[in-house]
Scaffold this motif. Sequence first.
Motif, short mmCIF file in Angstrom:
data_model
loop_
_atom_site.label_atom_id
_atom_site.label_comp_id
_atom_site.label_asym_id
_atom_site.label_seq_id
_atom_site.Cartn_x
_atom_site.Cartn_y
_atom_site.Cartn_z
N CYS A 205 4.49 -20.10 -0.98
CA CYS A 205 4.47 -21.53 -1.30
C CYS A 205 3.21 -21.89 -2.10
N CYS B 100 -0.09 -21.56 -0.28
CA CYS B 100 -0.50 -20.16 -0.12
C CYS B 100 -1.05 -19.60 -1.43
N ARG C 79 -4.49 -20.68 -1.30
CA ARG C 79 -5.17 -19.89 -0.26
C ARG C 79 -5.48 -18.49 -0.78
N CYS D 205 0.30 -20.27 7.59
CA CYS D 205 1.34 -21.05 6.92
C CYS D 205 2.61 -21.05 7.77
N ASN E 287 5.52 -22.13 6.60
CA ASN E 287 6.66 -21.94 5.70
C ASN E 287 7.42 -20.65 6.03
N CYS F 221 7.06 -17.80 3.51
CA CYS F 221 5.72 -17.19 3.58
C CYS F 221 5.61 -16.30 4.81
#
Length: 417
Positions: free
Chosen positions: A191, A194, A197, A208, A210, A213
């Motif tokens: 995502c 990320c 990140r 995360c 998600n 992810c």
Amino acid sequence: MEIKAIRGTKDILPKNSQIWCFIEGKAKGLCELYGYRQIRTPLLEEARLFARSIGEATDIVQKEMYSFLDRKKRLLCLRPEATASVVRAYLEHGLDKSAHLAKFYYFGPMFRAERPQAGRLRQFHHIGVEAIGSLSPYLDAEVISLAVKILQEIGLEGFSVQLNSIGCRKDRQKYKLILRKALKNKLKLLCCDCHSRYKVNLLRIFDCKNVACKKVTRRLPSIVDSLCPQCRGHFFKVKQILNSLNISYTLNPHLVRGLDYYTKTCFEFVHPHLGAQNAVGAGGRYDDLVSDLGGPEKPAVGFALGIERLIAAIAPGKEAEQANKIFPSLYVAVIGDEARQLAFKTLHSLREQGIFCEMDYHDKSLKGQMRQADKLRAKYVAILGETELKKEVVILRDMQNKSQKEVKIDKLAEELK
Ligand SMILES: [Zn+2]
Ligand SMILES: [Zn+2]
């Protein structure tokens, strides 16, 4: 009224405060039993304290700090957590020189300017401990066992301890290289968050939520394989000591904690009732923080528990159960103004003797006062009318068995005890 509490902050009303006192009371007793002593640091600090400790690249410092310029244009902030404040106080007062090992505990509000959502407030509260000055794995086990004991004593059931080691800074550098390599061809699966990140705070990708992810991160190499012999040995020892205490834990190789200052042991206490924000508390070692803030080499370890999360996790209904368990021993009901004056004087003297008593402040009728005494669940009612006033007595009524008798006013305390 048009003025309301700020969004993301909450009033704790008397009917709810009992459970707070209960949790804090249990935690206080246990912390002191384990040799931790209370510290209270200011809620306001210089913002750079947290940038330097938690890390410039973390979400907390980037987006969640309640910081502002004061009138002298200093950048201040409401503390987002207490560890850095405790270390600041520890250094400022020279405690690194006087004590071999310093053990602190604290309660108090923390602040994060994030969007309020379920389980996240802008002002929330922590109970925490910090043990500063030793690398001993026994200390890691001590803080974990203390937290577990607190959780048990407040009646939390079904929580688990997630445990990992993230090694020293060198280990983390090494691991980040391995991660970057492993992620290079999978970036398009991650995502937006990320992606950033990946650039600035790589280890945070494990947090995360998600689904896509998660699918990627689940298969990534574990940090435990990047630990140097010293960190590996330390982690082994921590697990061994926890085993010897029969403290069960789950190894979670992807538990990394997003703050810069963590080293070696890290852990989280998770509870299934809480949904996405399932941690009731977390902690770990921070061996470099004291030296990062300008002090000597002082390895340290600590944890923080979120009080709101604890309350949410304790079985529903406990809040009401804990509420309002303190009932007056005596309610003084009066007829007439002269009686009221004497009643208030009597109340004053009974309170000085440690007796919890109440009276009417609304000029209610005797019937109304009796109803009020019932509502407050007073154990006894002392009725003071004109006749009693002359004889310097009260009619003392036992509210449970409804029996009553005359008692001299100056013998009232004795009678109640
Ligand atoms: Zn290491
Ligand atoms: Zn993501």
